[in-house]
Write an enzyme that holds these catalytic residues in place. Structure first.
Site, short mmCIF file in Angstrom:
data_model
loop_
_atom_site.label_atom_id
_atom_site.label_comp_id
_atom_site.label_asym_id
_atom_site.label_seq_id
_atom_site.Cartn_x
_atom_site.Cartn_y
_atom_site.Cartn_z
N ARG A 144 -3.49 6.89 -15.19
CA ARG A 144 -3.88 6.33 -13.89
C ARG A 144 -3.50 7.29 -12.77
O ARG A 144 -4.25 7.48 -11.82
CB ARG A 144 -3.19 4.98 -13.66
CG ARG A 144 -3.59 4.31 -12.35
CD ARG A 144 -3.03 2.93 -12.21
NE ARG A 144 -1.64 2.95 -11.78
CZ ARG A 144 -0.89 1.85 -11.60
NH1 ARG A 144 -1.40 0.66 -11.86
NH2 ARG A 144 0.36 1.95 -11.20
N ARG B 176 -2.15 8.40 -7.37
CA ARG B 176 -1.01 7.62 -6.84
C ARG B 176 0.27 8.42 -6.96
O ARG B 176 0.61 8.90 -8.05
CB ARG B 176 -0.89 6.30 -7.63
CG ARG B 176 -1.24 5.09 -6.79
CD ARG B 176 -1.06 3.83 -7.58
NE ARG B 176 0.35 3.40 -7.65
CZ ARG B 176 0.70 2.19 -7.97
NH1 ARG B 176 -0.21 1.27 -8.24
NH2 ARG B 176 1.98 1.85 -8.02
N ARG C 120 10.20 -9.60 -7.23
CA ARG C 120 10.68 -8.53 -8.11
C ARG C 120 12.20 -8.50 -8.16
O ARG C 120 12.76 -7.67 -8.88
CB ARG C 120 10.20 -7.20 -7.56
CG ARG C 120 9.02 -6.58 -8.32
CD ARG C 120 8.78 -5.25 -7.68
NE ARG C 120 8.03 -4.29 -8.38
CZ ARG C 120 6.73 -4.07 -8.22
NH1 ARG C 120 6.02 -4.88 -7.47
NH2 ARG C 120 6.15 -3.07 -8.83
N LYS D 234 -1.14 -6.18 -14.75
CA LYS D 234 -1.06 -7.34 -13.84
C LYS D 234 -2.18 -7.31 -12.80
O LYS D 234 -2.83 -8.31 -12.57
CB LYS D 234 0.28 -7.35 -13.06
CG LYS D 234 1.52 -7.42 -13.91
CD LYS D 234 2.77 -7.60 -13.05
CE LYS D 234 3.09 -6.44 -12.13
NZ LYS D 234 3.45 -5.18 -12.83
N ARG E 255 10.79 3.72 -12.52
CA ARG E 255 10.29 2.37 -12.17
C ARG E 255 10.53 1.38 -13.31
O ARG E 255 10.80 0.20 -13.08
CB ARG E 255 8.80 2.44 -11.81
CG ARG E 255 8.59 3.02 -10.40
CD ARG E 255 7.20 3.61 -10.21
NE ARG E 255 6.13 2.67 -10.33
CZ ARG E 255 4.89 2.99 -10.74
NH1 ARG E 255 4.58 4.24 -11.06
NH2 ARG E 255 3.96 2.07 -10.81
P1 AMP Z 1 3.13 -2.02 -7.56
O1 AMP Z 1 1.78 -1.63 -7.07
O2 AMP Z 1 3.30 -3.49 -7.70
O3 AMP Z 1 3.55 -1.27 -8.81
O4 AMP Z 1 4.17 -1.57 -6.42
C1 AMP Z 1 4.29 -0.22 -6.03
C2 AMP Z 1 5.58 -0.03 -5.27
O5 AMP Z 1 5.60 -0.85 -4.10
C3 AMP Z 1 6.86 -0.41 -6.03
O6 AMP Z 1 7.31 0.62 -6.88
C4 AMP Z 1 7.80 -0.68 -4.88
O7 AMP Z 1 8.26 0.51 -4.28
C5 AMP Z 1 6.90 -1.37 -3.87
N1 AMP Z 1 6.87 -2.83 -4.06
C6 AMP Z 1 5.81 -3.60 -4.42
N2 AMP Z 1 6.15 -4.90 -4.49
C7 AMP Z 1 7.46 -4.97 -4.18
C8 AMP Z 1 8.41 -6.02 -4.11
N3 AMP Z 1 8.07 -7.30 -4.38
N4 AMP Z 1 9.68 -5.72 -3.75
C9 AMP Z 1 10.05 -4.45 -3.46
N5 AMP Z 1 9.22 -3.41 -3.54
C10 AMP Z 1 7.92 -3.65 -3.89
#
Ligand code: AMP
Length: 189
Positions: free
Chosen positions: A128, A134, A89, A14, A145
């Site tokens: 990654r 990360r 989400r 994404k 996740r």
């Molecule tokens: P991502 O980079 O999109 O994979 O997000 C990394 C982490 O940030 C996720 O595993 C959540 O802990 C948090 N996070 C990102 N976007 C959201 C969201 N829309 N709602 C809740 N937690 C989020």
């Protein structure tokens, strides 16, 4: 002008594809994960609240991300379009977004579901994690996740399907092939 939402499991691509499209369309790429990671790094109040949830591979509470998005979508650069990556989400977030967009006289043009099988994204994310360091890209957290995605985020696919906004793109292809399919799926919006 485009207003696009990207759905898909962690590691589906994404972020990469949202960045490519945002550059070619000159609209901001809004990643809630990036905003949260920046807040954690700066140790802001938001970052301090979010860090534990993120490290454990859980979602941060809806109220935190909802406030973030409310502000971000009203920044001047977001008036001409946007790509949302990682938001919404949960159903609550999707319902909030729908109401917010009505209030600010905007509408989502398409929701893209970037489809990739779990075992493939696990491999991608483990790689990654080694490169980027990360803290949530370790195999056990990645599996958690994915489960969180199934439980809380996957229901959004039927939410957007029922609003006739959903298009699905095969994310298990070369980067260029995914970009090309995305552009076809999105069409002239
Ligand atoms: P991502 O980079 O999109 O994979 O997000 C990394 C982490 O940030 C996720 O595993 C959540 O802990 C948090 N996070 C990102 N976007 C959201 C969201 N829309 N709602 C809740 N937690 C989020």
């Amino acid at each position: 002008m485009s207003r696009l939402i990207f759905l898909g499991v962690p590691g589906a691509g994404k972020g990469t594809q949202a960045l490519i499209l945002s550059e070619s369309q000159c609209i901001p790429h809004i990643s809630t994960g990036d905003i949260l990671r920046a807040a954690v790094k700066k140790q802001t109040a938001l970052g301090l609240q979010a860090k534990g949830f993120m490290d454990a591979g859980n979602l941060v509470p809806d109220s935190l991300v909802i406030d973030m998005i409310r502000e971000r979508l009203q920044e001047p650069d977001a008036l001409k379009g946007w790509i949302l990556d990682g938001f919404p989400r949960t159903l609550e977030q999707a319902e909030f977004l729908e109401k917010l967009l009505q209030e600010i006289n905007q509408a989502c043009d398409r929701t893209v579901n970037l489809d990739v099988e779990d075992e493939i994204v696990i491999k991608r994310l483990v790689e990654r994690g080694k490169e980027s360091g990360r803290s949530d890209d370790t195999e056990a957290t990645i599996r958690h996740r994915l489960q969180v995605y199934r439980d809380l985020t996957e229901p959004l696919i039927s939410f957007y399907q029922s609003r006739k906004l959903l298009v699905t793109v095969n994310g298990d292809q070369s980067m260029d092939a995914v970009t090309a399919d995305l552009k076809t799926a999105i069409g002239p919006v």
